[in-house]
Structure formats: C-alpha cells, structure tokens
Design a protein around this motif. Structure first.
Motif, PDB file in Angstrom:
ATOM      1  N   TYR A  89      44.571  36.687  42.175  1.00 56.11           N
ATOM      2  CA  TYR A  89      44.880  38.018  41.809  1.00 56.11           C
ATOM      3  C   TYR A  89      42.710  38.612  41.974  1.00 56.11           C
ATOM      4  O   TYR A  89      43.278  39.859  41.511  1.00 56.11           O
ATOM      5  CB  TYR A  89      44.445  37.398  40.219  1.00 56.11           C
ATOM      6  N   GLU A  90      42.152  38.231  42.029  1.00 54.41           N
ATOM      7  CA  GLU A  90      41.321  39.037  42.244  1.00 54.41           C
ATOM      8  C   GLU A  90      41.486  39.891  43.438  1.00 54.41           C
ATOM      9  O   GLU A  90      41.130  41.380  42.919  1.00 54.41           O
ATOM     10  CB  GLU A  90      39.258  38.222  42.501  1.00 54.41           C
ATOM     11  N   GLU A  91      42.195  38.690  44.615  1.00 56.98           N
ATOM     12  CA  GLU A  91      42.830  39.891  45.685  1.00 56.98           C
ATOM     13  C   GLU A  91      43.329  41.189  45.625  1.00 56.98           C
ATOM     14  O   GLU A  91      43.060  42.522  46.335  1.00 56.98           O
ATOM     15  CB  GLU A  91      42.670  38.978  46.637  1.00 56.98           C
ATOM     16  N   MET A  92      44.218  41.034  44.371  1.00 58.85           N
ATOM     17  CA  MET A  92      45.407  41.664  44.194  1.00 58.85           C
ATOM     18  C   MET A  92      44.492  43.170  43.525  1.00 58.85           C
ATOM     19  O   MET A  92      44.997  44.069  43.889  1.00 58.85           O
ATOM     20  CB  MET A  92      46.322  40.960  43.270  1.00 58.85           C
TER      21      MET A  92
ATOM     22  N   ARG B 140      52.430  49.456  41.965  1.00 55.41           N
ATOM     23  CA  ARG B 140      53.763  47.754  42.113  1.00 55.41           C
ATOM     24  C   ARG B 140      54.177  47.791  44.084  1.00 55.41           C
ATOM     25  O   ARG B 140      54.316  46.224  43.727  1.00 55.41           O
ATOM     26  CB  ARG B 140      54.953  48.870  41.143  1.00 55.41           C
ATOM     27  N   THR B 141      53.393  48.837  44.334  1.00 56.09           N
ATOM     28  CA  THR B 141      53.628  47.993  46.014  1.00 56.09           C
ATOM     29  C   THR B 141      52.686  47.108  46.271  1.00 56.09           C
ATOM     30  O   THR B 141      53.077  45.971  46.467  1.00 56.09           O
ATOM     31  CB  THR B 141      53.306  49.765  46.916  1.00 56.09           C
ATOM     32  N   VAL B 142      51.299  47.032  45.573  1.00 55.71           N
ATOM     33  CA  VAL B 142      50.446  45.877  45.782  1.00 55.71           C
ATOM     34  C   VAL B 142      50.938  44.906  45.203  1.00 55.71           C
ATOM     35  O   VAL B 142      50.852  43.955  45.054  1.00 55.71           O
ATOM     36  CB  VAL B 142      49.331  46.880  45.421  1.00 55.71           C
ATOM     37  N   ALA B 143      51.343  45.097  44.065  1.00 62.55           N
ATOM     38  CA  ALA B 143      51.628  44.071  42.534  1.00 62.55           C
ATOM     39  C   ALA B 143      52.801  43.033  43.265  1.00 62.55           C
ATOM     40  O   ALA B 143      53.154  41.746  43.337  1.00 62.55           O
ATOM     41  CB  ALA B 143      51.620  44.039  41.379  1.00 62.55           C
ATOM     42  N   LEU B 144      53.769  43.913  44.042  1.00 61.17           N
ATOM     43  CA  LEU B 144      55.178  42.728  44.073  1.00 61.17           C
ATOM     44  C   LEU B 144      54.553  41.711  45.013  1.00 61.17           C
ATOM     45  O   LEU B 144      54.972  40.837  45.744  1.00 61.17           O
ATOM     46  CB  LEU B 144      56.262  43.401  44.831  1.00 61.17           C
ATOM     47  N   LYS B 145      53.680  42.414  46.247  1.00 59.77           N
ATOM     48  CA  LYS B 145      53.488  41.626  46.979  1.00 59.77           C
ATOM     49  C   LYS B 145      52.805  40.451  46.715  1.00 59.77           C
ATOM     50  O   LYS B 145      52.633  39.078  47.842  1.00 59.77           O
ATOM     51  CB  LYS B 145      52.398  42.178  47.843  1.00 59.77           C
TER      52      LYS B 145
ATOM     53  N   VAL C 134      53.329  46.614  31.573  1.00 61.21           N
ATOM     54  CA  VAL C 134      52.518  45.379  31.842  1.00 61.21           C
ATOM     55  C   VAL C 134      53.459  44.971  33.435  1.00 61.21           C
ATOM     56  O   VAL C 134      54.128  44.950  32.858  1.00 61.21           O
ATOM     57  CB  VAL C 134      52.383  44.679  30.530  1.00 61.21           C
ATOM     58  N   PHE C 135      52.905  44.753  34.101  1.00 58.96           N
ATOM     59  CA  PHE C 135      53.310  43.907  35.249  1.00 58.96           C
ATOM     60  C   PHE C 135      53.268  41.959  34.811  1.00 58.96           C
ATOM     61  O   PHE C 135      52.306  42.277  34.661  1.00 58.96           O
ATOM     62  CB  PHE C 135      52.976  44.249  37.003  1.00 58.96           C
ATOM     63  N   SER C 136      54.536  41.173  35.585  1.00 59.19           N
ATOM     64  CA  SER C 136      53.841  39.631  35.316  1.00 59.19           C
ATOM     65  C   SER C 136      54.813  39.174  36.399  1.00 59.19           C
ATOM     66  O   SER C 136      55.601  39.941  37.722  1.00 59.19           O
ATOM     67  CB  SER C 136      54.428  39.197  33.492  1.00 59.19           C
ATOM     68  N   ASP C 137      53.860  37.756  36.449  1.00 59.88           N
ATOM     69  CA  ASP C 137      54.862  36.966  37.891  1.00 59.88           C
ATOM     70  C   ASP C 137      55.221  36.148  37.137  1.00 59.88           C
ATOM     71  O   ASP C 137      55.507  35.692  35.997  1.00 59.88           O
ATOM     72  CB  ASP C 137      53.719  36.568  38.966  1.00 59.88           C
ATOM     73  N   PRO C 138      55.792  34.636  37.812  1.00 65.00           N
ATOM     74  CA  PRO C 138      56.496  33.950  37.661  1.00 65.00           C
ATOM     75  C   PRO C 138      55.975  32.863  36.683  1.00 65.00           C
ATOM     76  O   PRO C 138      56.545  31.326  36.084  1.00 65.00           O
ATOM     77  CB  PRO C 138      57.205  33.300  38.730  1.00 65.00           C
TER      78      PRO C 138
END
Length: 200
Positions: A63-66, A132-137, A156-160
């Motif tokens: 997440y820090e990398e993202m 979003r382009t980065v977060a989707l990766k 707010v974006f979220s992941d699984p």
C-alpha cells in the motif's frame, strides 16, 4: 457544513474508531464482547481466511508503494501539488469483527499525505481517473463518492481485503490509506491462532 467542521467530525470519528480497535472507552476488555470466549469454529475460519492474505508487513509495503505511485501520477498531471507527510504509521488490533484474534491480527493507518491547495472543480474527474488508474493495479476496484460539491470533493476506493484509500480535495488535497485486517508475520508463520494450539 464547512470543510473545517467536516474534518473535525471526521477526526472525532477516527478517534472513536481507535478507541474501539484498542478496546478502550465505554467497552473495555473486562466484560466487553471481545472478552467473551470466541466461537472456536468462527475463530478457525477467520484465521484460515486471513492466512490467504498477505501478512500486515507485506500489505503495508504494497500500500505504501501504491500511495507513492499515486502521488507521482497526480504530481505529473497537476504540477502544482507539493506533497508532504502529515502523520506517522499507526496500528491497532483488528477489533470486534475478529474476536479471539486480537494478538494475531492487525490493521494499520499509513502515513497521511497532504498537498496545499485544491484541484479545480473542472479537473476533479480527471484527478479521480489518475488515482483510479493506479489503484486498480493494486486491487482497489470499488469506489464511492463521499463528498461531491463545489470546491469540496472526496472519493473512497476499497479492495477485497477491506483496505480503504481516501482521496479528497478542498482547501488542501489529501491522500489517506487504511489497511484491512491482516495477520502479523509471526501468526502467519505459526499457522494457527494464539488461543488454539497446533493440531487442536
């Protein structure tokens, strides 16, 4: 509600969350739901589910990398943004959703980042597309608009894994990341909950 009041309320909500996660406040460990003996079947299932996730150190690094890639991408699109870190990494037990795993699981708030100044209303959608382009990766495939009014925006974006990425712009532009629950490296290596010895 102006931005200052909204941020203040958000801070109070965050403080309440910290109290809940750490077992402080009105529901202390003595006599709280967390102090009750957890259901062993649920405990085993939750631990097994968390075993499928990266450990908390691996998740934090990812997440820090993202976050770094998002800041770089935004600075490329909006050169006036000058990011600075405004808080330190924080951690807490996973909370009431994971009874019995208080010593095995952890969730963290990554350092917050802020750039003075706002993104113009007319370019907000562009900024969200950059994020979003980065977060989707990194698996952040869900997004919800939490604030959407002139000169005040937040998504707010979220992941699984229940991590959240907050991106907002008003007086300042902010980027915040909070992890979901992950096992500590020690717990993942052990392969079973602290409260359940190996083999039973």
């Amino acid at each position: 509600m102006n931005r200052l009041i909204r941020v203040t309320l958000a801070g109070l909500t965050a403080a309440a969350l910290v109290l809940e996660l750490t077992g402080c406040g009105g529901n202390d460990r003595a006599g709280s739901p967390m102090s009750a003996t957890p259901d062993p079947n649920r405990l085993s299932q939750q631990f097994a589910d968390l075993l499928q996730r990266p450990d908390i150190d691996q998740a934090t690094a990812r997440y820090e990398e993202m976050s770094g890639h998002i800041r770089d991408a935004l600075s490329g699109a909006f050169p006036d943004l000058r990011w600075r870190q405004t808080s330190q990494l924080t951690g807490a037990a996973c909370g009431f959703g994971y009874p019995g795993l208080e010593t095995d699981g952890e969730q963290r708030g990554l350092p917050n980042w802020m750039a003075p100044g706002s993104i113009p209303d007319g370019r907000w959608d562009e900024a969200v597309r950059v994020v979003r382009t980065v977060a989707l990766k990194y698996g952040f495939d869900k997004v919800v608009t939490t604030v959407g009014r002139p000169t005040d925006h937040e998504v707010v974006f979220s992941d699984p894994y229940d991590a959240e990425l907050n991106f907002g712009s008003a007086v300042n532009t902010t980027l915040l990341v909070r992890t979901g629950c992950h096992l500590t490296p020690e717990a993942k290596k052990r392969g079973h909950p602290t409260s359940s010895p190996a083999g039973g």
